[in-house]
Write a protein that holds these residues in place. Structure first.
Motif, PDB file in Angstrom:
ATOM      1  N   TYR A  28      -1.802   5.815  -9.697  1.00 32.84           N
ATOM      2  CA  TYR A  28      -1.585   4.966  -8.519  1.00 32.84           C
ATOM      3  C   TYR A  28      -1.735   3.484  -8.840  1.00 32.84           C
ATOM      4  O   TYR A  28      -1.025   2.652  -8.279  1.00 32.84           O
ATOM      5  CB  TYR A  28      -2.536   5.374  -7.396  1.00 32.84           C
ATOM      6  N   ALA A  29      -2.655   3.159  -9.741  1.00 29.91           N
ATOM      7  CA  ALA A  29      -2.845   1.750 -10.118  1.00 29.91           C
ATOM      8  C   ALA A  29      -1.574   1.204 -10.758  1.00 29.91           C
ATOM      9  O   ALA A  29      -1.107   0.110 -10.412  1.00 29.91           O
ATOM     10  CB  ALA A  29      -4.038   1.603 -11.061  1.00 29.91           C
ATOM     11  N   GLY A  78       1.187   0.784  -8.098  1.00 41.55           N
ATOM     12  CA  GLY A  78       0.985  -0.410  -7.283  1.00 41.55           C
ATOM     13  C   GLY A  78       1.362  -1.687  -8.003  1.00 41.55           C
ATOM     14  O   GLY A  78       1.858  -2.637  -7.394  1.00 41.55           O
ATOM     15  N   LYS A  79       1.167  -1.723  -9.319  1.00 41.03           N
ATOM     16  CA  LYS A  79       1.483  -2.915 -10.110  1.00 41.03           C
ATOM     17  C   LYS A  79       2.979  -3.093 -10.356  1.00 41.03           C
ATOM     18  O   LYS A  79       3.417  -4.170 -10.731  1.00 41.03           O
ATOM     19  CB  LYS A  79       0.739  -2.865 -11.449  1.00 41.03           C
ATOM     20  N   LYS A 100       2.475  -6.997  -5.779  1.00 38.92           N
ATOM     21  CA  LYS A 100       1.694  -5.818  -6.134  1.00 38.92           C
ATOM     22  C   LYS A 100       0.889  -5.322  -4.938  1.00 38.92           C
ATOM     23  O   LYS A 100       0.538  -6.095  -4.062  1.00 38.92           O
ATOM     24  CB  LYS A 100       0.744  -6.158  -7.278  1.00 38.92           C
ATOM     25  N   VAL A 101       0.621  -4.014  -4.924  1.00 34.97           N
ATOM     26  CA  VAL A 101      -0.258  -3.440  -3.902  1.00 34.97           C
ATOM     27  C   VAL A 101      -1.430  -2.782  -4.620  1.00 34.97           C
ATOM     28  O   VAL A 101      -1.359  -2.482  -5.816  1.00 34.97           O
ATOM     29  CB  VAL A 101       0.461  -2.440  -2.967  1.00 34.97           C
ATOM     30  N   SER A 102      -2.484  -2.553  -3.888  1.00 37.16           N
ATOM     31  CA  SER A 102      -3.692  -1.971  -4.470  1.00 37.16           C
ATOM     32  C   SER A 102      -3.480  -0.497  -4.811  1.00 37.16           C
ATOM     33  O   SER A 102      -2.546   0.152  -4.321  1.00 37.16           O
ATOM     34  CB  SER A 102      -4.859  -2.105  -3.494  1.00 37.16           C
ATOM     35  N   THR A 103      -4.397   0.008  -5.608  1.00 39.98           N
ATOM     36  CA  THR A 103      -4.382   1.435  -5.951  1.00 39.98           C
ATOM     37  C   THR A 103      -4.479   2.276  -4.683  1.00 39.98           C
ATOM     38  O   THR A 103      -3.755   3.268  -4.521  1.00 39.98           O
ATOM     39  CB  THR A 103      -5.550   1.755  -6.908  1.00 39.98           C
ATOM     40  N   ALA A 104      -5.367   1.878  -3.774  1.00 38.93           N
ATOM     41  CA  ALA A 104      -5.545   2.619  -2.516  1.00 38.93           C
ATOM     42  C   ALA A 104      -4.268   2.597  -1.683  1.00 38.93           C
ATOM     43  O   ALA A 104      -3.899   3.615  -1.072  1.00 38.93           O
ATOM     44  CB  ALA A 104      -6.711   2.039  -1.719  1.00 38.93           C
ATOM     45  N   GLU A 105      -3.571   1.469  -1.641  1.00 39.12           N
ATOM     46  CA  GLU A 105      -2.317   1.381  -0.877  1.00 39.12           C
ATOM     47  C   GLU A 105      -1.238   2.264  -1.500  1.00 39.12           C
ATOM     48  O   GLU A 105      -0.497   2.947  -0.779  1.00 39.12           O
ATOM     49  CB  GLU A 105      -1.850  -0.071  -0.791  1.00 39.12           C
ATOM     50  N   LYS A 131      -1.768   4.953  -3.288  1.00 40.94           N
ATOM     51  CA  LYS A 131      -2.174   6.340  -3.044  1.00 40.94           C
ATOM     52  C   LYS A 131      -1.858   6.744  -1.607  1.00 40.94           C
ATOM     53  O   LYS A 131      -1.356   7.837  -1.353  1.00 40.94           O
ATOM     54  CB  LYS A 131      -3.672   6.497  -3.328  1.00 40.94           C
TER      55      LYS A 131
END
Length: 183
Positions: free
Chosen positions: A46-47, A50-51, A56-61, A63
């Motif tokens: 997920y990291a 997101g990158k 970029k979005v966060s790992t949580a976003e 996921k």
């Protein structure tokens, strides 16, 4: 002629997103992640996912995007653990007026504004026209835009190996009141 070619092309035949799935449009990156899955093999990093987005979005976003896409049936996990889209193309149709769709469009306009400064001129295309036209001409232009969007979808469907996700925005709006004089 174009419509017949579109119907014969499976990636060009959109699956309509029903109102009960409009949660999909709450975040701009849901559509980008879905489209990326047509290009990349994603199996849980997920990291890294997101990158790949801009911005970029966060790992949580990332996921949460995958979880939502799976919940809505827009992607499915394959036996090897990777995810794949279940439909090639989705759409709200021309008459969607839900708040979620408006919010999505506002987010895309924000990204377009930021993109003007984020990307070099050769990496983006922005153009404008200011025209004096009749209401009939306006309706004709809207039909031409619909035909053009279909043609863009057809081109994308024929791309043998996509390498990047792009956002296309089309806006047409009045800049004046009706100025036609009555005789």
């Amino acid at each position: 002629q174009y419509f017949e070619r579109l119907v014969s092309c499976s990636r060009c035949t959109p699956v309509l997103i029903e109102a009960d799935k409009y949660e999909f449009y709450q975040k701009w990156y849901h559509t980008a992640v879905l489209e990326m899955l047509h290009i990349i093999r994603f199996d849980g990093d997920y990291a890294a996912l997101g990158k790949l987005l801009i911005p970029k979005v966060s790992t949580a976003e990332a996921k949460s995007a995958i979880a939502l896409l799976e919940k809505l049936g827009l992607i499915a996990q394959k036996e090897d653990g990777s995810y794949t889209p279940t439909d090639a193309l989705i759409s709200t149709g021309y008459d969607a007026h839900a708040l979620a769709v408006y919010t999505f469009q506002q987010e895309m306009l924000r990204l377009a504004r930021e993109g003007y400064f984020r990307f070099k001129p050769e990496q983006r295309s922005y153009s404008t026209l200011t025209l004096s036209i009749s209401e009939d001409d306006y309706r004709t232009i809207l039909e031409e835009l619909r035909a053009f969007r279909k043609r863009v979808l057809e081109i994308a469907a024929q791309t043998p190996s996509a390498g990047k996700v792009f956002q296309f925005n089309f806006q047409v709006f009045p800049l004046s009141e009706n100025l036609q004089r009555e005789n």
